[in-house]
Structures are given as structure tokens and as C-alpha cells.
Scaffold this motif. Structure first.
Motif, PDB file in Angstrom:
ATOM      1  N   PHE A  38      36.680  44.243  48.553  1.00 22.49           N
ATOM      2  CA  PHE A  38      37.652  44.268  49.629  1.00 22.49           C
ATOM      3  C   PHE A  38      38.556  45.482  49.412  1.00 22.49           C
ATOM      4  N   PRO A  39      38.174  46.649  49.924  1.00 19.27           N
ATOM      5  CA  PRO A  39      38.948  47.860  49.661  1.00 19.27           C
ATOM      6  C   PRO A  39      40.406  47.795  50.117  1.00 19.27           C
ATOM      7  N   PHE A  40      40.718  46.962  51.103  1.00 20.25           N
ATOM      8  CA  PHE A  40      42.092  46.876  51.604  1.00 20.25           C
ATOM      9  C   PHE A  40      42.794  45.610  51.141  1.00 20.25           C
ATOM     10  N   ALA A  41      42.358  45.016  50.055  1.00 17.61           N
ATOM     11  CA  ALA A  41      42.988  43.791  49.558  1.00 17.61           C
ATOM     12  C   ALA A  41      44.439  44.048  49.171  1.00 17.61           C
ATOM     13  N   PRO A  42      45.345  43.205  49.643  1.00 21.39           N
ATOM     14  CA  PRO A  42      46.749  43.374  49.245  1.00 21.39           C
ATOM     15  C   PRO A  42      46.965  42.924  47.804  1.00 21.39           C
ATOM     16  N   ARG A  43      48.102  43.294  47.264  1.00 19.95           N
ATOM     17  CA  ARG A  43      48.437  42.908  45.891  1.00 19.95           C
ATOM     18  C   ARG A  43      48.322  41.390  45.738  1.00 19.95           C
ATOM     19  N   GLY A  44      47.712  40.969  44.645  1.00 22.14           N
ATOM     20  CA  GLY A  44      47.553  39.556  44.361  1.00 22.14           C
ATOM     21  C   GLY A  44      46.269  38.947  44.895  1.00 22.14           C
ATOM     22  N   TRP A  45      45.537  39.689  45.705  1.00 20.21           N
ATOM     23  CA  TRP A  45      44.261  39.214  46.229  1.00 20.21           C
ATOM     24  C   TRP A  45      43.150  39.949  45.480  1.00 20.21           C
ATOM     25  N   PRO A  46      42.012  39.322  45.310  1.00 16.25           N
ATOM     26  CA  PRO A  46      40.927  40.015  44.604  1.00 16.25           C
ATOM     27  C   PRO A  46      40.413  41.198  45.417  1.00 16.25           C
ATOM     28  N   GLY A  47      40.195  42.304  44.728  1.00 21.52           N
ATOM     29  CA  GLY A  47      39.640  43.489  45.363  1.00 21.52           C
ATOM     30  C   GLY A  47      38.157  43.634  45.107  1.00 21.52           C
ATOM     31  N   ARG A  48      37.674  42.918  44.090  1.00 23.80           N
ATOM     32  CA  ARG A  48      36.259  43.033  43.715  1.00 23.80           C
ATOM     33  C   ARG A  48      35.832  41.734  43.047  1.00 23.80           C
TER      34      ARG A  48
END
Length: 141
Positions: A38-48
Motif C-alpha cells: 500500500f504505497p499511500f498507507a498513512p502512519r500506523g497502517w501497514p505499508g507492506r
């Protein structure tokens, strides 16, 4: 899935599984070492998310948070790599906790090998579900 299933057909099938809220079969479309980003994941959310188990844990409660009704406007683009597609689409439904409408546009870059997703970069706008008190599908917020 039949041996001659194209990446586009596999992707369309995956959308129907999400509409059916059949998360176990959706996860079954993933390679054991698949990567969901998720390249646009906000802080605190998983990005990978790495591996089928991580993806399964993330998606396990998806239907408890988002009630998908349709994927209108699905456009699947072929690339020069026959295993990779680019998808433009909308997901519509409602947020379960607040009953607010859910209408999000997505762009995804998806690679399929041996009829399984191996990489999936999901360029969606998480701000669409960031309302007070709303937690999305296993996020770590």
C-alpha cells in the motif's frame, strides 16, 4: 482455476470473491510468498504485507469493516509483461461501523505467476475510510 487462466481473469474472479465476502478463497489466490503493498498507507497502517499468512490476517475481518456492493468501472490494462496487469476501478458499498457510503477509486499493479498473485501494489486513498472510530481490516492504528 484452469491452467490457462489469464491474470485479468484471475483478478476479475478475485473481485467476485470480495463481493461474496469469501475472504478464505480470496486469500487462496495468493502465492505463499506473495507481497501486498500500500504505497499511500498513512502512519500506523501497514505499508507492506509479506506472505500469504500476513495477507490472510490483514483481510480476515475486511467484511466486518467494509460492505462492498459493486466494482463498477473496472478497466484492466495489459502490460509488456504478460504476467502483469494494471487495473483501474471503483469499489462502492458502505462502511459497516458508521453506515457511511464507501466509494473509492483504485489503481493496482498486479503480477500473477502459476495462477496466484505474487505482487499487488494497491494505490488507493485510505483517507476515504479514515473517520473517527473506523478501523480498517486489521490495520495497526
Amino acid at each position: 482455476m484452469p491452467a490457462n487462466t489469464s491474470p485479468a481473469d484471475l483478478y476479475r474472479h478475485s473481485l467476485q470473491l470480495l463481493l461474496d465476502k469469501n475472504i478464505p478463497d480470496w486469500v487462496g489466490l495468493w502465492a505463499e510468498d506473495g507481497i501486498l503493498e500500500f504505497p499511500f498507507a498513512p502512519r500506523g497502517w501497514p505499508g507492506r504485507l509479506e506472505g500469504k499468512e500476513s495477507i490472510a490476517a490483514y483481510m480476515r475481518h475486511y467484511p466486518d469493516h467494509i460492505d462492498l456492493h459493486d466494482f463498477p468501472d473496472v478497466r484492466i490494462h495489459q502490460t509488456t509483461d504478460p504476467e502483469t496487469i494494471v487495473v483501474e476501478m471503483r469499489g462502492v458499498g458502505r462502511l459497516v461501523e458508521t453506515a457511511s457510503p464507501f466509494d473509492v477509486r483504485y489503481i493496482a499493479v498486479v503480477t500473477v505467476q502459476d495462477r496466484h498473485f505474487t505482487t499487488y501494489r494497491d494505490y488507493w486513498n485510505p483517507l476515504a475510510v479514515q473517520e473517527p472510530g473506523v478501523d480498517f481490516a486489521g490495520s495497526n492504528r
